[in-house]
Design a protein around this motif. Structure first.
Motif, PDB file in Angstrom:
ATOM      1  N   LEU A  24       0.442  -1.288  -0.133  1.00  0.00           N
ATOM      2  CA  LEU A  24      -0.240  -0.180  -0.257  1.00  0.00           C
ATOM      3  C   LEU A  24       1.209   1.102  -0.504  1.00  0.00           C
ATOM      4  CD1 LEU A  24      -2.944  -1.091   2.174  1.00  0.00           C
ATOM      5  CD2 LEU A  24      -2.865  -0.752  -0.004  1.00  0.00           C
ATOM      6  N   GLY A  25       1.736   1.644   0.620  1.00  0.00           N
ATOM      7  CA  GLY A  25       2.753   2.325   0.985  1.00  0.00           C
ATOM      8  C   GLY A  25       3.183   2.412  -0.384  1.00  0.00           C
ATOM      9  N   TRP A  26       4.184   1.699  -1.601  1.00  0.00           N
ATOM     10  CA  TRP A  26       4.689   1.847  -2.228  1.00  0.00           C
ATOM     11  C   TRP A  26       3.836   2.246  -3.565  1.00  0.00           C
ATOM     12  CZ3 TRP A  26       3.459  -1.071  -7.043  1.00  0.00           C
ATOM     13  CH2 TRP A  26       3.837  -0.705  -8.090  1.00  0.00           C
ATOM     14  N   GLY A  27       2.369   1.619  -3.479  1.00  0.00           N
ATOM     15  CA  GLY A  27       1.229   2.055  -4.570  1.00  0.00           C
ATOM     16  C   GLY A  27       0.653   3.640  -3.752  1.00  0.00           C
ATOM     17  N   PHE A  28       1.075   4.121  -3.113  1.00  0.00           N
ATOM     18  CA  PHE A  28      -0.101   5.544  -2.655  1.00  0.00           C
ATOM     19  C   PHE A  28       1.431   6.348  -2.035  1.00  0.00           C
ATOM     20  CE2 PHE A  28      -3.581   2.345  -2.415  1.00  0.00           C
ATOM     21  CZ  PHE A  28      -4.261   2.865  -3.210  1.00  0.00           C
ATOM     22  N   THR A  29       2.349   6.226  -2.159  1.00  0.00           N
ATOM     23  CA  THR A  29       3.531   7.458  -1.755  1.00  0.00           C
ATOM     24  C   THR A  29       4.553   7.567  -2.912  1.00  0.00           C
ATOM     25  OG1 THR A  29       4.879   5.830  -0.542  1.00  0.00           O
ATOM     26  CG2 THR A  29       2.712   6.733   0.541  1.00  0.00           C
ATOM     27  N   ASP A  30       5.098   8.242  -2.651  1.00  0.00           N
ATOM     28  CA  ASP A  30       6.058   9.231  -3.146  1.00  0.00           C
ATOM     29  C   ASP A  30       7.389   7.757  -3.336  1.00  0.00           C
ATOM     30  OD1 ASP A  30       4.994  10.526  -5.154  1.00  0.00           O
ATOM     31  OD2 ASP A  30       5.204  12.188  -3.901  1.00  0.00           O
ATOM     32  N   TYR A  31       7.572   7.144  -2.103  1.00  0.00           N
ATOM     33  CA  TYR A  31       8.372   5.883  -1.326  1.00  0.00           C
ATOM     34  C   TYR A  31       8.262   6.023  -2.031  1.00  0.00           C
ATOM     35  CZ  TYR A  31       8.345  10.744   1.921  1.00  0.00           C
ATOM     36  OH  TYR A  31       8.667  11.381   2.430  1.00  0.00           O
ATOM     37  N   LYS A  32       8.441   4.733  -3.218  1.00  0.00           N
ATOM     38  CA  LYS A  32       8.593   3.636  -4.131  1.00  0.00           C
ATOM     39  C   LYS A  32       9.854   2.484  -3.784  1.00  0.00           C
ATOM     40  CE  LYS A  32       4.916   4.784  -7.182  1.00  0.00           C
ATOM     41  NZ  LYS A  32       4.232   4.477  -6.816  1.00  0.00           N
ATOM     42  N   THR A  33      11.120   3.697  -3.339  1.00  0.00           N
ATOM     43  CA  THR A  33      12.397   2.907  -3.593  1.00  0.00           C
ATOM     44  C   THR A  33      12.062   1.931  -2.249  1.00  0.00           C
ATOM     45  OG1 THR A  33      13.329   4.431  -3.507  1.00  0.00           O
ATOM     46  CG2 THR A  33      13.675   3.492  -5.542  1.00  0.00           C
ATOM     47  N   ILE A  34      12.156   2.797  -1.642  1.00  0.00           N
ATOM     48  CA  ILE A  34      11.901   1.868   0.017  1.00  0.00           C
ATOM     49  C   ILE A  34      10.567   1.474   0.630  1.00  0.00           C
ATOM     50  CG2 ILE A  34      11.470   2.854   2.486  1.00  0.00           C
ATOM     51  CD1 ILE A  34      12.233   6.159   1.664  1.00  0.00           C
ATOM     52  N   PHE A  35       9.745   1.722  -0.304  1.00  0.00           N
ATOM     53  CA  PHE A  35       8.468   0.611   0.040  1.00  0.00           C
ATOM     54  C   PHE A  35       8.792  -0.214  -0.768  1.00  0.00           C
ATOM     55  CE2 PHE A  35       5.805   4.208   2.474  1.00  0.00           C
ATOM     56  CZ  PHE A  35       5.708   3.678   3.490  1.00  0.00           C
ATOM     57  N   LEU A  36       9.496  -1.101  -2.207  1.00  0.00           N
ATOM     58  CA  LEU A  36       9.825  -1.478  -2.247  1.00  0.00           C
ATOM     59  C   LEU A  36      10.931  -2.712  -1.885  1.00  0.00           C
ATOM     60  CD1 LEU A  36       8.721  -3.605  -4.496  1.00  0.00           C
ATOM     61  CD2 LEU A  36      10.201  -2.284  -6.320  1.00  0.00           C
ATOM     62  N   GLY A  37      12.228  -1.694  -1.143  1.00  0.00           N
ATOM     63  CA  GLY A  37      12.843  -2.364  -0.613  1.00  0.00           C
ATOM     64  C   GLY A  37      12.113  -3.100   0.849  1.00  0.00           C
ATOM     65  N   LEU A  38      12.073  -2.253   1.371  1.00  0.00           N
ATOM     66  CA  LEU A  38      11.061  -3.229   2.578  1.00  0.00           C
ATOM     67  C   LEU A  38      10.537  -4.252   1.941  1.00  0.00           C
ATOM     68  CD1 LEU A  38       9.949  -0.268   5.137  1.00  0.00           C
ATOM     69  CD2 LEU A  38      11.692  -1.655   5.987  1.00  0.00           C
ATOM     70  N   PHE A  39       9.427  -4.795   1.527  1.00  0.00           N
ATOM     71  CA  PHE A  39       8.673  -5.659   0.938  1.00  0.00           C
ATOM     72  C   PHE A  39       9.937  -6.625   0.636  1.00  0.00           C
ATOM     73  CE2 PHE A  39       6.730  -7.870  -2.735  1.00  0.00           C
ATOM     74  CZ  PHE A  39       5.212  -8.770  -1.865  1.00  0.00           C
ATOM     75  N   PHE A  40      11.296  -6.153  -0.244  1.00  0.00           N
ATOM     76  CA  PHE A  40      11.486  -7.321  -0.694  1.00  0.00           C
ATOM     77  C   PHE A  40      12.510  -8.220   0.629  1.00  0.00           C
ATOM     78  CE2 PHE A  40      16.017  -7.985  -2.910  1.00  0.00           C
ATOM     79  CZ  PHE A  40      15.873  -9.124  -3.335  1.00  0.00           C
ATOM     80  N   ILE A 101      17.710  -4.149   3.932  1.00  0.00           N
ATOM     81  CA  ILE A 101      18.053  -3.937   5.371  1.00  0.00           C
ATOM     82  C   ILE A 101      17.228  -4.483   6.706  1.00  0.00           C
ATOM     83  CG2 ILE A 101      20.175  -3.656   6.764  1.00  0.00           C
ATOM     84  CD1 ILE A 101      22.197  -2.902   4.650  1.00  0.00           C
ATOM     85  N   ILE A 102      16.559  -3.604   6.641  1.00  0.00           N
ATOM     86  CA  ILE A 102      16.021  -3.456   7.540  1.00  0.00           C
ATOM     87  C   ILE A 102      14.701  -4.977   7.132  1.00  0.00           C
ATOM     88  CG2 ILE A 102      13.960  -2.001   8.581  1.00  0.00           C
ATOM     89  CD1 ILE A 102      15.948   0.299   7.713  1.00  0.00           C
ATOM     90  N   GLY A 103      14.614  -4.626   5.998  1.00  0.00           N
ATOM     91  CA  GLY A 103      13.178  -5.269   5.694  1.00  0.00           C
ATOM     92  C   GLY A 103      13.629  -6.983   6.244  1.00  0.00           C
ATOM     93  N   VAL A 104      15.373  -7.276   6.339  1.00  0.00           N
ATOM     94  CA  VAL A 104      15.473  -8.595   6.465  1.00  0.00           C
ATOM     95  C   VAL A 104      15.327  -9.218   7.788  1.00  0.00           C
ATOM     96  CG1 VAL A 104      17.975  -9.865   6.866  1.00  0.00           C
ATOM     97  CG2 VAL A 104      17.083  -8.817   4.197  1.00  0.00           C
ATOM     98  N   ALA A 105      15.840  -8.139   8.737  1.00  0.00           N
ATOM     99  CA  ALA A 105      15.120  -8.065  10.183  1.00  0.00           C
ATOM    100  C   ALA A 105      14.073  -8.212  10.105  1.00  0.00           C
ATOM    101  CB  ALA A 105      16.152  -7.212  10.839  1.00  0.00           C
ATOM    102  N   THR A 106      13.055  -7.575   9.694  1.00  0.00           N
ATOM    103  CA  THR A 106      11.578  -7.806   9.820  1.00  0.00           C
ATOM    104  C   THR A 106      11.581  -9.351  10.858  1.00  0.00           C
ATOM    105  OG1 THR A 106      11.121  -6.440   8.605  1.00  0.00           O
ATOM    106  CG2 THR A 106       9.607  -7.584   9.372  1.00  0.00           C
ATOM    107  N   ALA A 107      11.357 -10.204  10.458  1.00  0.00           N
ATOM    108  CA  ALA A 107      11.584 -12.008  10.927  1.00  0.00           C
ATOM    109  C   ALA A 107      11.580 -11.655  12.194  1.00  0.00           C
ATOM    110  CB  ALA A 107      11.883 -12.431  10.214  1.00  0.00           C
TER     111      ALA A 107
END
Length: 130
Positions: A24-40, A101-107
């Motif tokens: 949702l953040g990727w689709g509705f904000t201008d921070y596409k690289t950040i949200f796609l990085g978090l998702f990945f 890197i933050i996304g990798v630590a999510t678990a």
């Protein structure tokens, strides 16, 4: 083992909720690289968590049956993180490296927060029993 399975499914549910927020953040904000990085990064984290769950289940079954127990796959999980970071550095226009890197630590964050919540519920139940 049903407790471990229940715990794993609960963690997966929380991580999938987070991943849907990232989409949702990727689709509705201008921070596409950040949200796609978090998702990945969270996708890699979920894969690593699933891999660890699978290896621990196999290890537990091997010990219960008296068979030889093997590794729990640390090298494979590290390789997955290295590949994710490599992909993020190759495509900086798609993925923010810090977010990956933050996304990798999510678990680990989900496991820790879930543990705290479960401990609070258990202590509350113990107080109500008295």
């Amino acid at each position: 083992m049903p407790e471990l399975q229940q715990l794993f499914f609960r963690h997966c549910k929380y991580m999938l909720y987070l991943m849907s927020l990232y989409i949702l953040g990727w689709g509705f904000t201008d921070y596409k690289t950040i949200f796609l990085g978090l998702f990945f990064g969270t996708t890699v984290s979920l894969y690593n968590h699933w891999n660890l769950y699978r290896k621990v289940t196999r290890l537990g079954n091997a010990v219960a049956e008296g068979k030889k127990a093997y590794s729990i796959g640390t090298l494979m999980r590290m390789a997955a993180v290295i590949v994710a970071v490599y992909i993020a550095t190759k495509f900086p226009e798609l993925f923010n490296l810090t977010s990956v890197i933050i996304g990798v630590a999510t678990a680990y964050a989900v496991i820790y927060i879930d543990f705290i919540i479960q401990q609070i519920f258990k202590s509350r139940e113990k107080r109500e029993e008295r």
